[in-house]
Structure formats: structure tokens, C-alpha cells
Motif scaffolding. Structure first.
Motif: not given
Length: 190
Positions: A1-5, A8-10, A23-25, A34-35
Motif C-alpha cells: 500500500m505504501n507504493d500506491t500512496y 499518488i504523492e509523485a 482510479l487506484l480505489k 499516510w502523508l
């Protein structure tokens, strides 16, 4: 999940957080949580790296012999307040391992001839009761240490015989073999 976040951050400057989360649900609130925890994660990672360095120094100082209990005790003596489980986790994660003493029950007779290896390191058998292997181990009981000798049939992988005693002399193995011969009906040439 960290990779998904992290993705999104990038990508948030080009596509926006709401669109990416949809899109990533992923819930936007989860992304923002997380941020918000990023500083805490970075501080924890830095603390883990510093602690891993100290663990490595202690481990190398012991010539690679100290395991988790001794490394933890040394850290406590140095004033580090750290949980033993955290030390174990960091040592496991970085492949740091203490030396283990293996206790052997074998006391070779200096005058005896070496016994030939009849199995020849081939631990496979097609016919039951033709090839047996065995070992002796010791077990703690309420009455003290007990020694267990057992034989395993290589074809069926079943224990064919066993004997237990308060010693590990040759009679223990002979008793186990007698049980195998009487109970399992060994084939000729076994």
C-alpha cells in the motif's frame, strides 16, 4: 500500500489527488493519513538505522558470537532503552546472527574401527523394511534427561522402532534394533 500512496504523492501535481485515489480505489483520507505520518516514519527509519549500527558494532565486538539476548543486555548496559523484540527484528532483518553451540551426544571410541556407510548417503528406498536410518536425541522430562533412539524406514518414512533410557550407551541402540527386528519383520539384508 505504501507504493500506491508514494505513486499518488509523485503524480498529484499532474493529475490531482481525487482522480488518482478514485482510479487506484484508495480512500483520500487514507492517503492524507499516510502523508501526515511521513515524518514519523522517517524518524523511525533513522532510529532503526542508528540502532542497527549499534547492534552491528556490539555483534562484531563479540567476534560474531552474541545473539539477541546478549546484544539486548549490552544495549541496556549502555543506557539504550529498547525492546528485546525490536532488537530481534532488526538483527533478523539485517542477517545478524549469533553463534550457536551444537551439543553432540557422540563420543567416539578412539580405538574402534570406523563403521562403513551402508546407505552411501542415498536416503531413498523402494521396498519397505529394507533400509533403515536412525538417530539418538535427548529430551527433558520430569524425571530428568531421557535419551531416545529411533529408526526410520526410508521407503515408508515411518518410525519402525524406538527405545528410551536414561543413558546413551550402545545398549540403547541395540534395544531399538531388537524392537525393529521383532516388531517390523525386517527383510533379509536390511
Amino acid at each position: 500500500m505504501n507504493d500506491t500512496y508514494a505513486f499518488i504523492e509523485a503524480e498529484k501535481p499532474t493529475h490531482g489527488v481525487a482522480v488518482l485515489c478514485q482510479l487506484l480505489k484508495v480512500a483520500r483520507s487514507s492517503f492524507y493519513a499516510w502523508l501526515a505520518a511521513a515524518k514519523t516514519r522517517a524518524a523511525r527509519q533513522a532510529a532503526d538505522e542508528a540502532l542497527t549500527h549499534e547492534i552491528t558494532v556490539i555483534h562484531l565486538g563479540s567476534s560474531g558470537t552474541y545473539g539477541v539476548p546478549r546484544v539486548h543486555a549490552k544495549l541496556q548496559r549502555l543506557g539504550q532503552r529498547v525492546n528485546r523484540k525490536r532488537v530481534a527484528w532488526l538483527m533478523r532483518a539485517h542477517g545478524i546472527q549469533g553463534a550457536h553451540r551444537r551439543r553432540s551426544l557422540t563420543r567416539p571410541d578412539k580405538r574402534a574401527r570406523p563403521t562403513p556407510d551402508l546407505i552411501g548417503r542415498d536416503f531413498h528406498a523402494d521396498v519397505p523394511r529394507t533400509r533403515l536410518v536412525g538417530d539418538i536425541t535427548f529430551l527433558p522430562t520430569a524425571e530428568g534427561w531421557r535419551y531416545l533412539a529411533c529408526r526410520l524406514d526410508l521407503a515408508t518414512r515411518e518410525v519402525t522402532d524406538y527405545a528410551m533410557a536414561d543413558h546413551h550407551r550402545a545398549e540403547l541402540v541395540v534395544d531399538a534394533l531388537d524392537m525393529a527386528h521383532g516388531r517390523a519383520g525386517l527383510e533379509p539384508g536390511c
